[in-house]
Design a protein around this motif. Structure first.
Motif, PDB file in Angstrom:
ATOM      1  N   ILE A   1      48.386  48.541  43.202  1.00 43.85           N
ATOM      2  CA  ILE A   1      47.838  47.239  42.811  1.00 43.85           C
ATOM      3  C   ILE A   1      48.948  46.250  42.517  1.00 43.85           C
ATOM      4  O   ILE A   1      48.882  45.077  42.903  1.00 43.85           O
TER       5      ILE A   1
ATOM      6  N   LYS B   1      43.644  47.725  47.744  1.00 43.09           N
ATOM      7  CA  LYS B   1      43.853  49.168  47.694  1.00 43.09           C
ATOM      8  C   LYS B   1      42.614  49.912  48.185  1.00 43.09           C
ATOM      9  O   LYS B   1      42.712  50.873  48.971  1.00 43.09           O
ATOM     10  N   ASP B   2      41.438  49.471  47.734  1.00 46.77           N
ATOM     11  CA  ASP B   2      40.193  50.104  48.180  1.00 46.77           C
ATOM     12  C   ASP B   2      40.012  49.991  49.686  1.00 46.77           C
ATOM     13  O   ASP B   2      39.447  50.877  50.336  1.00 46.77           O
TER      14      ASP B   2
ATOM     15  N   LYS C   1      43.160  45.544  43.518  1.00 51.07           N
ATOM     16  CA  LYS C   1      42.230  46.677  43.616  1.00 51.07           C
ATOM     17  C   LYS C   1      41.488  46.667  44.942  1.00 51.07           C
ATOM     18  O   LYS C   1      41.312  47.702  45.588  1.00 51.07           O
ATOM     19  N   LYS C   2      41.014  45.495  45.351  1.00 55.06           N
ATOM     20  CA  LYS C   2      40.266  45.399  46.604  1.00 55.06           C
ATOM     21  C   LYS C   2      41.151  45.760  47.788  1.00 55.06           C
ATOM     22  O   LYS C   2      40.730  46.478  48.712  1.00 55.06           O
TER      23      LYS C   2
ATOM     24  N   LYS D   1      42.203  42.256  40.250  1.00 51.99           N
ATOM     25  CA  LYS D   1      40.983  42.352  41.061  1.00 51.99           C
ATOM     26  C   LYS D   1      41.317  42.333  42.552  1.00 51.99           C
ATOM     27  O   LYS D   1      40.808  43.156  43.335  1.00 51.99           O
TER      28      LYS D   1
ATOM     29  N   ASP E   1      42.948  50.226  34.599  1.00 55.59           N
ATOM     30  CA  ASP E   1      42.893  49.641  35.938  1.00 55.59           C
ATOM     31  C   ASP E   1      43.829  50.300  36.940  1.00 55.59           C
ATOM     32  O   ASP E   1      43.650  50.142  38.150  1.00 55.59           O
TER      33      ASP E   1
END
Length: 426
Positions: A192, A184-185, A181-182, A178, A253
């Motif tokens: 990740i 990376k976003d 991912k954030k 999680k 994911d």
């Protein structure tokens, strides 16, 4: 060994083939190994004979002064020779030809193959000496109820985290993904997680995730050793674990990718392309060059899952069964390389956490990373020392890569089970 998985893969098939042949001679090299470096004690050889030690390049320089000291004190000549390629296979071949050393330095997971081929003797450590080592190190060098090596260094993988990007250690794999991912976003990282999969998989680095997902490689014998007659890659728990790889994979994911390999995963982390790296002490030189804050913690488990136990490797000294100076070899292995000065010198030559508890405490004062890696592996699984482990790597890797790409976990697990059982004639 800059990347443990590559070292395992490189000799796995050779080791298994040699073991499968029992007492037959493998293909012999054209000549005996050439000494890359050697040290001789000042006492003449006639006073008590010659002790020959083989080691890899990192160990030769560190061993030389202690070998010289041992030679002087015992009135013998000690030769330390460098073996830089295919060490296990070269040792087995030379042993069978009667041209091997008296002492061999190598990984504990050679033990099953070396014992099966009659190449090493048990090491006569006292109970007091055994208690001076970490429990995981002694467990690793014990095979079929006997101690076959004097351990000196322990290595395992852990989660190495860029604390500038991820200040807090993740409580679970889900939390790690999680956060990754954030990041990376938000454009702060490109990946990740930096964990090598490549096109053929990587069982060594994947094992903690596999174990946490419920997977297993072997059942156990009555003595607690892995049982090669009970391969569990196709079991219900292992299918579930391969399913976890799929969820983390390229069609899930995106945390696991075949584009992340042993060649780029450490440098990607050092280059701040990911906040999380799953690797071992061999990564730390590059990590420290990255110029960011970092921490080392155990690989997290899945929420509600099994412990994410890493494989643990233990570098060891072995007494050659067919050496010409077996009494000297036992004395050197049991009473010289088990002292803290030698352990410290070997650590300084190649910084892996020392197996000797007293030396580890001394090292931790100057290098906290050594203690953190040891803590991350204290409940790990010693790399199975049975020769049949060599049959696991390739089928496991193929199955892992297949599900990371989006393949069916049950089919991948069944194919791995079939390939391994076929190789082992189960």
């Amino acid at each position: 060994m800059s990347k443990r998985a590559l070292g395992v893969a490189a000799f796995a098939s050779l080791a298994f083939a040699t073991a499968a042949c029992g007492g037959s001679d493998p293909a012999a090299p054209s000549a005996a190994p050439t000494a890359g470096a050697s040290g001789s004690a000042s006492a003449p050889a006639a006073a008590g004979g010659t002790l020959v030690i083989w080691a890899d390049p990192n160990r030769v320089k560190a061993l030389k002064p202690f070998a010289d000291q041992f030679g002087t004190e015992n009135g013998v000549t000690v030769e330390v020779k460098e073996i830089s390629k295919d060490n296990q296979t070269v040792f087995l071949t030379a042993s069978q030809q009667g041209s091997g050393p008296d002492v061999m330095v190598g990984a504990h997971d050679w033990i099953g193959n070396l014992v099966q081929n009659g190449a090493i003797d048990p090491v006569n450590l006292t109970e007091e000496q055994k208690s001076a080592f970490s429990p995981i190190a002694m467990k690793a060098v014990t095979f079929d109820g006997q101690v076959y090596g004097a351990p000196y260094a322990v290595e395992n993988i852990a989660l190495i985290r860029n604390t500038d990007l991820a200040p807090d250690a993740p409580a679970s794999i889900e939390e790690m993904v999680k956060t990754g991912k954030k990041l990376k976003d938000d454009g702060k990282v490109e990946e990740i997680l930096c964990l090598p999969v490549a096109q053929k998989g990587d069982a060594f680095h994947a094992y903690p995730i596999f174990a946490s997902g419920g997977g297993a490689l072997f059942g156990t014998t009555a003595s607690g050793d892995p049982d090669p007659k009970k391969v569990l890659l196709g079991s219900e728990g292992s299918v579930k674990a391969f399913g976890k790889f799929k969820e983390l994979g390229e069609k899930g994911d995106g945390a696991l990718k075949t584009s992340i390999t042993n060649e780029n995963y450490i440098t990607s982390f050092a280059g701040k392309k990911c906040a999380y790296l799953i690797s071992g002490p061999w990564a730390m030189t590059d990590v420290k060059k990255g110029g960011f804050g970092y921490d080392i913690t155990p690989v997290p488990s899945f929420e509600g899952g099994e412990p994410a136990t890493p494989f643990v490797g233990v570098q060891s000294f072995f007494v050659a069964s067919k050496g010409k100076s077996k009494t000297l070899a036992q004395e050197f292995v049991t009473n010289y390389v088990t002292n803290k000065d030698v352990a410290k010198a070997l650590y300084e030559a190649d910084p892996r956490p020392p197996a000797l508890a007293e030396t580890l405490e001394e090292v931790k004062a100057a290098d906290p990373d050594a203690g953190k890696f040891m803590d991350a592996g204290k409940d790990g699984m010693p790399m199975p020392a049975i020769p049949e482990m060599a049959a696991i790597w390739e089928p496991f890797g193929i199955a892992e890569a297949a599900v990371v790409k989006g393949g069916d976990p049950a089919k991948a697990a069944a194919a791995a089970q079939k390939a391994i059982d076929g190789a082992l004639k189960n």
